[in-house]
Write a protein that holds these residues in place. Structure first.
Motif, PDB file in Angstrom:
ATOM      1  N   PRO A  86       0.778  -1.243   0.000  1.00 44.26           N
ATOM      2  CA  PRO A  86       0.000   0.000   0.000  1.00 44.26           C
ATOM      3  C   PRO A  86       0.811   1.295   0.000  1.00 44.26           C
ATOM      4  N   THR A  87       2.033   1.276   0.492  1.00 48.98           N
ATOM      5  CA  THR A  87       2.804   2.517   0.547  1.00 48.98           C
ATOM      6  C   THR A  87       4.179   2.321  -0.068  1.00 48.98           C
ATOM      7  N   HIS A 111       6.443   0.311   2.232  1.00 45.29           N
ATOM      8  CA  HIS A 111       6.173  -1.122   2.178  1.00 45.29           C
ATOM      9  C   HIS A 111       6.727  -1.737   0.895  1.00 45.29           C
ATOM     10  N   ALA A 170      -2.851  -5.616   2.468  1.00 39.72           N
ATOM     11  CA  ALA A 170      -2.680  -4.198   2.136  1.00 39.72           C
ATOM     12  C   ALA A 170      -3.703  -3.344   2.890  1.00 39.72           C
ATOM     13  N   ARG A 171      -4.932  -3.815   2.948  1.00 37.74           N
ATOM     14  CA  ARG A 171      -5.979  -3.070   3.668  1.00 37.74           C
ATOM     15  C   ARG A 171      -5.630  -2.961   5.141  1.00 37.74           C
ATOM     16  N   LEU A 203      -2.659  -3.238   6.571  1.00 32.61           N
ATOM     17  CA  LEU A 203      -1.468  -2.393   6.763  1.00 32.61           C
ATOM     18  C   LEU A 203      -1.840  -0.915   6.715  1.00 32.61           C
ATOM     19  N   THR A 204      -2.693  -0.567   5.772  1.00 34.16           N
ATOM     20  CA  THR A 204      -3.146   0.826   5.656  1.00 34.16           C
ATOM     21  C   THR A 204      -3.911   1.255   6.898  1.00 34.16           C
ATOM     22  N   GLU A 205      -4.817   0.408   7.364  1.00 36.86           N
ATOM     23  CA  GLU A 205      -5.591   0.722   8.572  1.00 36.86           C
ATOM     24  C   GLU A 205      -4.681   0.884   9.784  1.00 36.86           C
ATOM     25  N   GLN A 237      -1.554   1.715   9.845  1.00 40.17           N
ATOM     26  CA  GLN A 237      -0.765   2.934   9.702  1.00 40.17           C
ATOM     27  C   GLN A 237      -1.615   4.168  10.021  1.00 40.17           C
ATOM     28  N   GLU A 238      -2.858   4.183   9.549  1.00 42.95           N
ATOM     29  CA  GLU A 238      -3.751   5.308   9.812  1.00 42.95           C
ATOM     30  C   GLU A 238      -4.079   5.441  11.295  1.00 42.95           C
ATOM     31  N   GLU A 282       2.316  -2.329  12.753  1.00 40.80           N
ATOM     32  CA  GLU A 282       1.997  -3.057  11.525  1.00 40.80           C
ATOM     33  C   GLU A 282       2.371  -4.527  11.620  1.00 40.80           C
TER      34      GLU A 282
END
Length: 129
Positions: free
Chosen positions: A32-33, A36, A88-89, A91-93, A95-96, A101
């Motif tokens: 996602p980033t 990453h 990915a979802r 990891l994004t959550e 991080q937000e 992680e």
């Protein structure tokens, strides 16, 4: 001289290159980033350094080291089949929310990854014996 599966060093080099290319093609774009993607892209380098260390420290045959590297690199994308989007979802959550992680991996993916590592590791040991 050990030739795993009857393949020489040149063949194992090609298989290692193909395994690395598959690793990058399958895993890196799904991260996602940028951070990453970079850390995922560097994972085969860490495995290669381990292989070089084994080659020198344990005086292993080059073909055997390349075979083990190829199996190790191939095991990770296989262990993540069907779980990349969920990872990915998560990891994004994480991080937000500012959460670690390390705990973002779906349990089903971890089980599949472990099974893949065991199977591919067993194959690598069997092939290089």
């Amino acid at each position: 001289m050990v030739d795993p599966l009857g393949l020489g060093v040149v063949s194992w080099w090609w298989l290692a290159i193909l395994a690395t290319a598959a690793f990058w093609a399958i895993l890196v774009p799904g991260m996602p980033t940028r951070t990453h993607r970079i850390s995922t892209a560097l994972a085969p380098l860490a495995m290669a350094l381990f292989g070089v260390g084994s080659y020198h420290a344990k005086h292993m045959e080059a073909a055997a080291v390349l075979a083990m590297y190829s199996f190790a690199v191939a095991s990770i994308p296989v262990g993540m089949i069907g779980h990349r989007r969920e990872l990915a979802r998560r990891l994004t959550e994480a991080q937000e929310k500012g959460e670690p992680e390390d705990e973002a991996a779906p349990p089903a993916m971890l089980a599949q990854l472990l099974a893949s590592l065991v199977v591919f590791g067993g194959l690598a040991l069997w092939v290089t014996r």
